[in-house]
Design an enzyme around this catalytic site. Structure first.
Site, PDB file in Angstrom:
ATOM      1  N   GLU A   1      -6.150   8.308  10.037  1.00  0.00           N
ATOM      2  CA  GLU A   1      -4.672   8.098  10.646  1.00  0.00           C
ATOM      3  C   GLU A   1      -4.509   8.324  11.698  1.00  0.00           C
ATOM      4  O   GLU A   1      -5.099   9.842  12.396  1.00  0.00           O
ATOM      5  CB  GLU A   1      -3.843   8.641   9.818  1.00  0.00           C
ATOM      6  CG  GLU A   1      -3.784   8.417   7.947  1.00  0.00           C
ATOM      7  CD  GLU A   1      -3.544   7.015   7.239  1.00  0.00           C
ATOM      8  OE1 GLU A   1      -3.565   6.033   9.113  1.00  0.00           O
ATOM      9  OE2 GLU A   1      -4.697   6.601   6.874  1.00  0.00           O
TER      10      GLU A   1
ATOM     11  N   GLU B   1       1.068  -0.439  -0.261  1.00  0.00           N
ATOM     12  CA  GLU B   1      -0.128   0.408  -0.089  1.00  0.00           C
ATOM     13  C   GLU B   1       0.941   1.227  -0.085  1.00  0.00           C
ATOM     14  O   GLU B   1       1.809   1.141   0.917  1.00  0.00           O
ATOM     15  CB  GLU B   1      -0.808  -0.094   0.901  1.00  0.00           C
ATOM     16  CG  GLU B   1      -2.101  -1.577   1.386  1.00  0.00           C
ATOM     17  CD  GLU B   1      -2.815  -1.176   2.184  1.00  0.00           C
ATOM     18  OE1 GLU B   1      -2.937  -0.008   3.256  1.00  0.00           O
ATOM     19  OE2 GLU B   1      -3.637  -1.716   2.806  1.00  0.00           O
TER      20      GLU B   1
END
EC number: 4.2.1.20
Length: 259
Positions: A55, A44
């Site tokens: 995140e 990724e």
């Protein structure tokens, strides 16, 4: 079978994550090639964004460093083009819907295909709104990866039934980040998905140690590791490649050892 799904064909998949451009695009390029050699089955690549809502602080800071260095989507596309001259490892972009809109949705997906990018993960795109990108992904042959979380519950079967490439199983509530323990019943999520689909299921958010990676690989088809890798990169900067590679090799062995 798409290349994304094929990443799981030989057994359990180890999926590392990198923030593109941290500490530099040249280092990211080198890391992708080395991670593939170390046993990564799919990689990724995070496109840095100023408001990465999924995140935790480790990847947020990586995004900030990359953006401060002037990293752009076009620069990342060019980096992927160079990578494709060195390795055929399946690649997925992890990004948010805002940068895709700004770039132009069809233009963005078309460029992904031109660079032989295999999949797209957009954590802030709800399943019910995937029509914003799905037609373009279908047109250009890019898998749009669906996510499920502990809160998905009744929706898991619906999402799994239409998933492509692999199903991203979020192991914990909240944002990404290293965790000492993964408390969500990921096994139940995977079981619900498998009632309606044979789509591979990979678990992410919080995996940092070989034991955690092995445990998650026993419950699913793959383990995704991001923040732990980005912590190593933050610590060593431009000298990070051998350290990340050694860590990735250990994690890949843990995942691949599960039958």
């Amino acid at each position: 079978m798409t290349k994304t799904k094929a990443a799981f064909a030989e057994g359990k998949a180890f999926i590392p994550f990198l923030t593109a451009g941290d500490p530099s695009l040249a280092v990211t390029e080198e890391l992708i090639v080395e991670l593939a050699s170390a046993g990564a089955d799919l990689i990724e690549i995070g496109i840095p964004f100023s408001d990465p809502v999924a995140e935790g602080p480790v990847i947020q800071r990586a995004d900030e460093r990359a953006l401060a260095a002037g990293i752009t989507a076009d620069g990342i596309f060019e980096m992927v083009r160079r990578v494709r001259e060195k390795t055929g490892v399946p690649l997925a972009f992890m990004t948010y819907i805002n940068p895709i809109y700004r770039y132009g949705s069809e233009r963005f997906v078309k460029r992904c295909a031109e660079m032989s990018l295999d999949a797209l993960i957009v954590p802030d795109l709800p399943f019910e709104e995937k029509g914003e990108l799905q037609p373009y992904c279908a047109k250009y042959g890019v898998d749009l990866i669906s996510l499920i979380a502990p809160t998905s519950k009744a929706r898991i079967r619906t999402i799994a039934r239409e998933a492509e490439g692999f199903l991203y199983c979020v192991s914990s509530l909240g944002v990404t980040g290293v965790r000492t323990a993964i408390t969500a019943d990921v096994g139940e999520m995977v079981s619900l998905a498998r009632e309606v689909s044979n789509i591979p299921c990979a678990i992410g958010f919080g995996i940092a140690t070989p034991q955690q990676a092995e445990d998650m690989a026993r419950k699913a088809d793959g383990a995704i590791v991001g923040s732990a890798i980005m912590k190593i990169i933050a610590k060593y900067g431009t000298d990070c490649v051998p350290h990340v590679t050694a860590y990735a090799r250990e994690m890949a062995q843990a995942v691949h050892g599960v039958r």
